[in-house]
Scaffold this motif. Structure first.
Motif, PDB file in Angstrom:
ATOM      1  N   LYS A 181      12.135   0.075  -7.849  1.00 36.40           N
ATOM      2  CA  LYS A 181      11.661   0.592  -6.552  1.00 36.40           C
ATOM      3  C   LYS A 181      10.828  -0.483  -5.843  1.00 36.40           C
ATOM      4  O   LYS A 181      10.941  -0.667  -4.626  1.00 36.40           O
ATOM      5  N   TYR A 182      10.004  -1.191  -6.619  1.00 33.20           N
ATOM      6  CA  TYR A 182       9.215  -2.287  -6.036  1.00 33.20           C
ATOM      7  C   TYR A 182      10.142  -3.372  -5.504  1.00 33.20           C
ATOM      8  O   TYR A 182       9.963  -3.853  -4.373  1.00 33.20           O
ATOM      9  N   ALA A 211       0.231  10.274 -11.318  1.00 35.23           N
ATOM     10  CA  ALA A 211      -0.946   9.392 -11.289  1.00 35.23           C
ATOM     11  C   ALA A 211      -0.579   7.916 -11.310  1.00 35.23           C
ATOM     12  O   ALA A 211      -1.275   7.091 -10.705  1.00 35.23           O
ATOM     13  N   HIS A 212       0.513   7.565 -11.978  1.00 35.91           N
ATOM     14  CA  HIS A 212       0.849   6.147 -12.109  1.00 35.91           C
ATOM     15  C   HIS A 212       1.158   5.485 -10.766  1.00 35.91           C
ATOM     16  O   HIS A 212       0.992   4.275 -10.612  1.00 35.91           O
ATOM     17  N   TRP A 213       1.573   6.251  -9.767  1.00 37.93           N
ATOM     18  CA  TRP A 213       1.866   5.655  -8.454  1.00 37.93           C
ATOM     19  C   TRP A 213       0.593   5.119  -7.815  1.00 37.93           C
ATOM     20  O   TRP A 213       0.627   4.101  -7.133  1.00 37.93           O
ATOM     21  N   GLN A 214      -0.510   5.785  -8.034  1.00 34.56           N
ATOM     22  CA  GLN A 214      -1.780   5.301  -7.502  1.00 34.56           C
ATOM     23  C   GLN A 214      -2.442   4.305  -8.467  1.00 34.56           C
ATOM     24  O   GLN A 214      -3.153   3.407  -8.026  1.00 34.56           O
ATOM     25  N   PRO A 250       0.806  -1.234   0.000  1.00 33.28           N
ATOM     26  CA  PRO A 250       0.000   0.000   0.000  1.00 33.28           C
ATOM     27  C   PRO A 250       0.839   1.285   0.000  1.00 33.28           C
ATOM     28  O   PRO A 250       0.484   2.252  -0.663  1.00 33.28           O
ATOM     29  N   ALA A 251       1.959   1.280   0.693  1.00 33.37           N
ATOM     30  CA  ALA A 251       2.808   2.478   0.770  1.00 33.37           C
ATOM     31  C   ALA A 251       3.421   2.832  -0.579  1.00 33.37           C
ATOM     32  O   ALA A 251       3.850   3.969  -0.795  1.00 33.37           O
ATOM     33  N   PHE A 252       3.440   1.875  -1.486  1.00 35.16           N
ATOM     34  CA  PHE A 252       4.022   2.113  -2.813  1.00 35.16           C
ATOM     35  C   PHE A 252       3.301   3.248  -3.541  1.00 35.16           C
ATOM     36  O   PHE A 252       3.904   3.991  -4.300  1.00 35.16           O
TER      37      PHE A 252
END
Length: 180
Positions: A172-173, A48-51, A39-41
């Protein structure tokens, strides 16, 4: 990496970045590749792409769909159909909804299916690029349908530049997995 200015540079950059993307993706254990991002990602950035992107598949599908957009746009316009890059009703000001649609269309697509789609679209884009000359690719306004830019610039955006974005996100993931 410098932005490609020739067909050979475009193909080399696309292949190099595609291979880097595949390497980082394949370095993630299959179960984590299939899992949702923590979820913190979603809080890593304001874009917008982060959500929007909830897992690796969403990132892969995004790459695939934008390459499909490029291929459809080029084929239509070179076939005599005057077609904008973004499908109606989308513009460069409101295309976030289109990206959400892409994600929704592939709700039932598996990560491995998404990878196969991306491999195919990557090859199809490069095949199309290979058939064009440097002049056709990198002369601004060579084709009226590219507006003030070049067809090659769109191809770079749909391949190597987009892969660079995806590499950063997947890296990052992967890093976040090491903290769990």
């Amino acid at each position: 990496m410098a932005r490609p200015q020739t067909k050979d540079e475009l193909i080399a950059a696309a292949n190099t970045q595609f291979e880097k993307f595949m390497e980082i993706l394949e370095s993630i254990p299959p179960a984590d590749r299939e899992a949702d991002f923590p979820p913190a990602f979603a809080d890593y950035g304001s874009e917008a792409h982060w959500q929007r992107d909830k897992n690796c598949k969403d990132v892969i599908i995004h790459l695939y769909e934008w390459q499909k957009l490029w291929l459809t746009w080029v084929s239509a316009n070179m076939g005599g159909e005057n077609r904008p890059f973004l499908p109606y009703p989308y513009t460069w000001k409101n295309y976030a909804g289109m990206n959400e649609e892409f994600k929704a269309q592939h709700h039932n697509t598996s990560c491995s299916e998404a990878l196969e789609l991306l491999r195919t679209s990557h090859d199809d884009v490069l095949e199309r690029v290979q058939a064009l000359s440097n002049e056709e690719l990198f002369t601004k306004k060579y084709f009226s349908f590219t507006g003030t830019t070049s067809l090659g610039s769109y191809a770079v955006s749909a391949t190597s530049s987009h892969y660079e974005w995806a590499i950063k996100k997947i890296r990052k993931y992967k890093k976040s997995l090491q903290h769990l």
